[in-house]
Design an enzyme around this catalytic site. Structure first.
Site, mmCIF file in Angstrom:
data_model
loop_
_atom_site.group_PDB
_atom_site.id
_atom_site.type_symbol
_atom_site.label_atom_id
_atom_site.label_comp_id
_atom_site.label_asym_id
_atom_site.label_seq_id
_atom_site.Cartn_x
_atom_site.Cartn_y
_atom_site.Cartn_z
ATOM 1 N N CYS A 126 0.724 -1.074 0.010
ATOM 2 C CA CYS A 126 -0.146 -0.047 0.002
ATOM 3 C C CYS A 126 0.648 1.299 -0.170
ATOM 4 O O CYS A 126 1.577 1.549 0.814
ATOM 5 C CB CYS A 126 -0.961 0.022 1.126
ATOM 6 S SG CYS A 126 -1.908 1.617 1.395
ATOM 7 N N GLY A 256 -7.045 -6.393 -10.430
ATOM 8 C CA GLY A 256 -7.546 -5.284 -9.898
ATOM 9 C C GLY A 256 -8.641 -4.527 -10.548
ATOM 10 O O GLY A 256 -9.592 -4.940 -10.822
HETATM 11 C C1 LIG Z 1 -8.682 1.823 -4.979
HETATM 12 C C2 LIG Z 1 -7.564 0.932 -4.552
HETATM 13 C C3 LIG Z 1 -7.700 0.099 -3.488
HETATM 14 C C4 LIG Z 1 -6.529 -0.687 -3.183
HETATM 15 N N1 LIG Z 1 -6.399 -1.328 -1.840
HETATM 16 C C5 LIG Z 1 -5.507 -2.409 -1.645
HETATM 17 C C6 LIG Z 1 -5.460 -3.256 -0.514
HETATM 18 O O1 LIG Z 1 -6.243 -3.094 0.472
HETATM 19 N N2 LIG Z 1 -4.380 -3.887 -0.478
HETATM 20 C C7 LIG Z 1 -3.760 -4.258 -1.231
HETATM 21 O O2 LIG Z 1 -2.867 -5.125 -1.277
HETATM 22 N N3 LIG Z 1 -3.577 -3.651 -2.476
HETATM 23 C C8 LIG Z 1 -4.771 -2.632 -2.720
HETATM 24 N N4 LIG Z 1 -4.550 -1.960 -3.791
HETATM 25 C C9 LIG Z 1 -3.618 -2.460 -4.969
HETATM 26 C C10 LIG Z 1 -4.243 -3.572 -5.925
HETATM 27 O O3 LIG Z 1 -4.461 -4.630 -4.827
HETATM 28 C C11 LIG Z 1 -3.252 -3.805 -7.156
HETATM 29 O O4 LIG Z 1 -2.234 -4.380 -6.562
HETATM 30 C C12 LIG Z 1 -3.329 -2.597 -7.953
HETATM 31 O O5 LIG Z 1 -4.453 -1.838 -8.188
HETATM 32 C C13 LIG Z 1 -2.668 -3.016 -9.087
HETATM 33 O O6 LIG Z 1 -3.161 -3.951 -9.854
HETATM 34 P P1 LIG Z 1 -4.197 -3.774 -11.199
HETATM 35 O O7 LIG Z 1 -3.450 -3.002 -12.205
HETATM 36 O O8 LIG Z 1 -5.032 -5.004 -11.802
HETATM 37 O O9 LIG Z 1 -5.362 -2.748 -10.640
HETATM 38 C C14 LIG Z 1 -5.550 -1.111 -4.272
HETATM 39 C C15 LIG Z 1 -5.627 -0.416 -5.638
HETATM 40 C C16 LIG Z 1 -6.753 0.522 -5.573
HETATM 41 C C17 LIG Z 1 -6.866 1.046 -6.898
#
Ligand SMILES: Cc1cc2nc3c(=O)[nH]c(=O)nc-3n(C[C@H](O)[C@H](O)[C@H](O)COP(=O)(O)O)c2cc1C
Length: 351
Positions: A126, A256
């Protein structure tokens, strides 16, 4: 909290047809729904895992400070624990913990397991500045992330699956080797790597899949000690999934932001289904509204969450066709209006 408006504009990934073709030959053994605080909450997990055959979904991060989290709070954050740790469609929910106190994290993990959790994830990814001494900032302290990971692993029964989710580094991907050395503790079951540094936040240009390859085990290096790696970051459709597989050699992926515009994402990544039509995604949006109401979410918050859901679908998949509708939808105040707008749009789409 509605976070979608804060996200940077996604930039189309540059696809290389040779890599896409090569990646299609790499089997995809697991697909996970990413943890997303304020987005992938219990009602969202229920709905998305009904349509997407994910191998596992994740709770939002549970912040652990100096005291272990009370049982009641764990059940509130992860109601799946009352149902054998699964959503109603049978998808396991991994409990994610974020914190800097190894003992409090270990006791919290044990409590989650007592309540029925089968798997635990530690969040060192995070990037938020509002999370004091937790998440990705701890990547600066390899001894501390090692201590937390080792302590949690030691506390848990070996049958409980433990993963660690992290970024490439705080400032640079050159930190990755040290980080992997710290968290590839014997008994850890998976390393989940978001292919960006903390500094990169979610910027498209920060995406760096090749960095993951540098730590993958091969004939000459065994940095991960045989622990499987999950690639994460900008996997959004079949082609990007294939290219990611080709570049990283990871057979496990996590999705995500793109998960909401394509609720059947795992089947799409595996090449077994086409991505859901817009009309079907609008049905899923309404289903989400109904689920939120079941969870007792007030009308105003339900409307905010519906707008958030459609915002992700608009930004990460249907931009051309959905944008005008999305802006109209954003002005709606009530669920009656929302249902009417969704129904009219579906008629317009011929569905
Ligand atoms: C709004 C938001 C909230 C997120 N909350 C978390 C979280 O609680 N824990 C975590 O490990 N990653 C969190 N992430 C990161 C995502 O799990 C992921 O690693 C990141 O979005 C990249 O993947 P993606 O390109 O498929 O979205 C969050 C990302 C976003 C955009």
């Amino acid at each position: 909290m509605v976070t979608v408006t804060q996200m940077p504009e996604p930039k189309a990934l540059e696809l290389d047809p040779n890599l896409v073709a090569a990646g299609a030959n790499v089997p995809l053994s697991r697909v996970y729904l990413a943890p997303m605080e304020g987005v992938c909450d219990p009602p969202m997990r229920q709905v998305i895992t009904r349509h997407g055959h994910y191998d596992e979904c994740f709770s939002e991060f549970i912040r652990v400070t100096t005291e272990p989290i009370p049982y009641k709070s764990l059940l509130r954050e992860v109601p799946e624990l009352e149902h054998d740790g699964k959503t109603d469609s049978g998808c396991l929910c991994r409990v994610q913990l974020l914190g800097d106190n190894a003992e409090a994290m270990a006791v919290t993990a044990l409590r989650a397991v007592e309540l029925g959790a089968k798997s635990i994830d530690l969040n060192f990814g995070c990037p938020s500045r509002f999370v004091h001494h937790g998440g990705a900032i701890l990547l600066k302290e390899p001894e501390l992330i090692h201590e937390i990971t080792a302590r949690v692993r030691e506390a848990l029964d070996p049958a409980i699956f433990l993963s660690v989710k992290f970024r490439l580094g705080v400032m640079s991907a050159s930190e990755l080797t040290t980080i992997v050395n710290a968290v590839a503790v014997p008994g850890v079951n998976e390393l989940i790597i978001h292919a960006r540094t903390r500094k990169d936040l979610y910027k498209a240009e920060g995406l760096n899949w090749p960095a993951i390859t540098t730590v993958m085990d091969d004939e000459t290096s065994g940095l991960c000690h045989g622990i499987p790696v999950v690639a994460n970051g900008d996997v959004s459709d079949f082609a990007s999934s294939c290219q990611c597989r080709a570049v990283t050699r990871c057979q496990r992926q996590m999705v995500g932001r793109a998960a909401f515009g394509t609720p059947n994402m795992p089947q799409v990544l595996r090449g077994s289904e086409d991505a859901m039509s817009l009309a079907s995604v609008l049905d899923v949006a309404w289903e989400f509204g109904v689920e939120l109401q079941k969870f007792g979410c007030p009308e105003k918050s339900t409307m905010d969450r519906l707008k958030q859901f459609l915002g992700y679908a608009n930004k990460y998949r249907f931009k051309e066709v959905l944008a005008p509708f999305f802006y109209t939808f954003c002005r709606a105040q009530t669920l009656v209006e929302a249902q009417q707008l969704l129904s009219t749009k579906k008629t317009e789409l011929g569905a």
